[in-house]
Write an enzyme that holds these catalytic residues in place. Sequence first.
Site, mmCIF file in Angstrom:
data_model
loop_
_atom_site.group_PDB
_atom_site.id
_atom_site.type_symbol
_atom_site.label_atom_id
_atom_site.label_comp_id
_atom_site.label_asym_id
_atom_site.label_seq_id
_atom_site.Cartn_x
_atom_site.Cartn_y
_atom_site.Cartn_z
ATOM 1 C CE1 TYR A 74 -4.053 2.032 0.419
ATOM 2 C CE2 TYR A 74 -2.524 3.449 1.617
ATOM 3 C CZ TYR A 74 -3.740 3.265 0.970
ATOM 4 O OH TYR A 74 -4.627 4.299 0.875
ATOM 5 C CG PHE A 126 -7.277 18.437 -23.959
ATOM 6 C CD1 PHE A 126 -7.369 17.968 -25.267
ATOM 7 C CD2 PHE A 126 -7.541 17.562 -22.929
ATOM 8 C CE1 PHE A 126 -7.720 16.653 -25.532
ATOM 9 C CE2 PHE A 126 -7.889 16.240 -23.187
ATOM 10 C CZ PHE A 126 -7.974 15.783 -24.486
ATOM 11 C CB THR A 127 -12.168 18.040 -23.551
ATOM 12 O OG1 THR A 127 -11.227 16.962 -23.447
ATOM 13 C CG2 THR A 127 -12.545 18.259 -25.013
ATOM 14 C CG ASP A 217 -1.335 18.452 -21.201
ATOM 15 O OD1 ASP A 217 -0.706 17.374 -21.141
ATOM 16 O OD2 ASP A 217 -2.553 18.502 -21.447
ATOM 17 C CE LYS A 260 -3.865 10.796 -23.962
ATOM 18 N NZ LYS A 260 -4.668 10.743 -22.718
ATOM 19 N NE ARG A 384 -11.886 15.612 -29.682
ATOM 20 C CZ ARG A 384 -11.820 15.427 -28.372
ATOM 21 N NH1 ARG A 384 -10.659 15.438 -27.730
ATOM 22 N NH2 ARG A 384 -12.907 15.241 -27.669
ATOM 23 C CG PHE A 451 -16.502 14.990 -26.166
ATOM 24 C CD1 PHE A 451 -15.684 13.912 -25.923
ATOM 25 C CD2 PHE A 451 -16.344 16.140 -25.403
ATOM 26 C CE1 PHE A 451 -14.718 13.978 -24.926
ATOM 27 C CE2 PHE A 451 -15.381 16.208 -24.409
ATOM 28 C CZ PHE A 451 -14.571 15.124 -24.167
HETATM 29 C C1 P61 Z 1 -7.112 11.604 -26.182
HETATM 30 F F1 P61 Z 1 -11.876 12.753 -26.374
HETATM 31 N N1 P61 Z 1 -6.377 12.643 -24.208
HETATM 32 O O1 P61 Z 1 -6.441 12.438 -26.821
HETATM 33 P P1 P61 Z 1 -6.407 11.379 -19.421
HETATM 34 N N2 P61 Z 1 -4.129 16.426 -21.877
HETATM 35 C C2 P61 Z 1 -4.062 16.021 -23.154
HETATM 36 C C3 P61 Z 1 -4.721 14.875 -23.539
HETATM 37 O O2 P61 Z 1 -4.652 14.492 -24.799
HETATM 38 C C4 P61 Z 1 -5.452 14.113 -22.572
HETATM 39 C C5 P61 Z 1 -5.480 14.580 -21.239
HETATM 40 C C6 P61 Z 1 -4.821 15.728 -20.925
HETATM 41 C C7 P61 Z 1 -7.134 11.703 -24.729
HETATM 42 C C8 P61 Z 1 -8.177 10.922 -23.950
HETATM 43 C C9 P61 Z 1 -9.408 11.763 -23.998
HETATM 44 O O3 P61 Z 1 -11.916 14.917 -24.845
HETATM 45 C C10 P61 Z 1 -11.194 13.817 -24.476
HETATM 46 O O4 P61 Z 1 -5.320 10.410 -19.087
HETATM 47 C C11 P61 Z 1 -3.293 16.833 -24.131
HETATM 48 O O5 P61 Z 1 -7.256 10.945 -20.562
HETATM 49 O O6 P61 Z 1 -7.206 11.751 -18.233
HETATM 50 C C12 P61 Z 1 -6.192 12.976 -22.946
HETATM 51 O O7 P61 Z 1 -5.600 12.679 -19.880
HETATM 52 C C13 P61 Z 1 -6.237 13.867 -20.169
HETATM 53 C C14 P61 Z 1 -10.205 11.734 -25.106
HETATM 54 C C15 P61 Z 1 -9.558 12.780 -23.091
HETATM 55 C C16 P61 Z 1 -11.106 12.752 -25.325
HETATM 56 C C17 P61 Z 1 -10.493 13.805 -23.308
HETATM 57 O O8 P61 Z 1 -7.730 10.680 -26.724
#
Ligand code: P61
Length: 462
Positions: A74, A126-127, A217, A260, A384, A451
């Site tokens: 843990y 970013f979303t 980021d 990623k 997007r 979305f």
């Molecule tokens: C993606 F449709 N991305 O691109 P988490 N910052 C950035 C990202 O690309 C990102 C996160 C933070 C995704 C997954 C995803 O609207 C969406 O590990 C530049 O996903 O929490 C994630 O990181 C967040 C898809 C996220 C989406 C939000 O496919």
Amino acid sequence: MERHRSWAEPWKVKVVEPIRMLTSEQRQEALEASGYNTFLLRSEEVYIDLLTDSGTSAMSDWQWAGMMLGDEAYAGSRNFYHLEEAIQQYYGYHYIVPTHQGRGAENLLSKVLVRPGDYVPGNMYFTTTRLHQELAGGTFVDVIVPEAHDPTYEGPFKGNVDLCALEELIARVGAERIPYVCVAGTVNMAGGQPVSMTNMRELRELTARHGIRVMLDATRAVENAYFIQQREPGFHERSVAEILREFCSYTDGCTMSGKKDALVNIGGWLALNDAVLYEEASNLVVVYEGLHTYGGMAGRDMEAMARGIVESVQDDHMHARVGQVEYLGHKLIDLGVPIVRPVGGHAVYLDAKAFYPHMTQDQFPAQALAAYLYADSGVRAMERGVVSAGRDATTGKHHYPKLELVRLTIPRRVYTQAHMDIVAESVAAVYGARAGASGLTMIHEPRYLRFFQARFKPLHTG
Ligand code: P61
């Protein structure tokens, strides 16, 4: 490597996962059942899955071997310390707070630094990032260079921060209302476009004058480093790893989705250089994620990510990774398909406005295009555009982004060149049939990040 020769991926395949294409009737049924939203398809209904590069990479045998060395204590798992060392070595930050994924880190950062009435400038929204800033009472302000909004403009660093726009914001609201500038490299919503080292240096200089922090980021910062190596004068002889270190050195911390660049299926972190902020974040993480030495990850997940970081900064890995995206992008350009130029780091983005000039943005052209592509071949992509942009937090009206895109996102080390050829053929077929395409209407709209779970139906059938 000899430059005039073809190149190939620096790995061979050891394990395979079968995939299959449903019939055209089955795909149509699946599309209707999922409300024309590719997020709501079952993955078994998908042939080639280009929804996202998030958590979809193939791990190496060295990473899988590391999974067997998970220390599932843990507290104080040895894998946490391996992860911490890898981040300190390759990204250069002092303090690490592990999180289950990127948005967990965004939540912590926003809670620690953003106060009601604050402004958070960033190089395009970013979303999830913007939502966490808003939930903490902040207002996001877009300070990306204007050409980022033009899909046809061929600039090498369309992710750059517009320093004049930032200066104007500082003059207008005051530096004390800006807790940090949020810089993403590469910029996802702009088409995976990079930020130059020069821009980072200048941003650092400007913000230092005003006493404003810079938070990165870092989700695709390694891909950003690769673009700097390839495109920015003076960096060609430097390694991706060296460039990444310098890039991060102009920032005060980062949020990271390890899903990623870091080549894992789950995981993330918040990194900080300031001891006081770290104290606060490492206290908050126990409320939202888990103890500060696991943050929602299993020990084995942390080990896989520590090893993934090491693999991610290898020049030959990056060359193959971005090279595959460029292969698909240039194939589509040769076929005359309108895409965001230049080709980005993790995805090829179709320009839905150019596909369907006869649709208004209220008819969700990118959502419709992703649906047509799935119907054609079982290839799953992601909207997007206006659906992703959501509604203005104060007026409640749709945001109408200039970019109305469909993202063909390439998972790392997963698909072959032949898969890319199939995708290109299908996109070309959908482009050929563009005149007869019709838009969608939204029939279910969730409150947050709509979305992901929204549902649609066709405006016209037949
Ligand atoms: C993606 F449709 N991305 O691109 P988490 N910052 C950035 C990202 O690309 C990102 C996160 C933070 C995704 C997954 C995803 O609207 C969406 O590990 C530049 O996903 O929490 C994630 O990181 C967040 C898809 C996220 C989406 C939000 O496919």
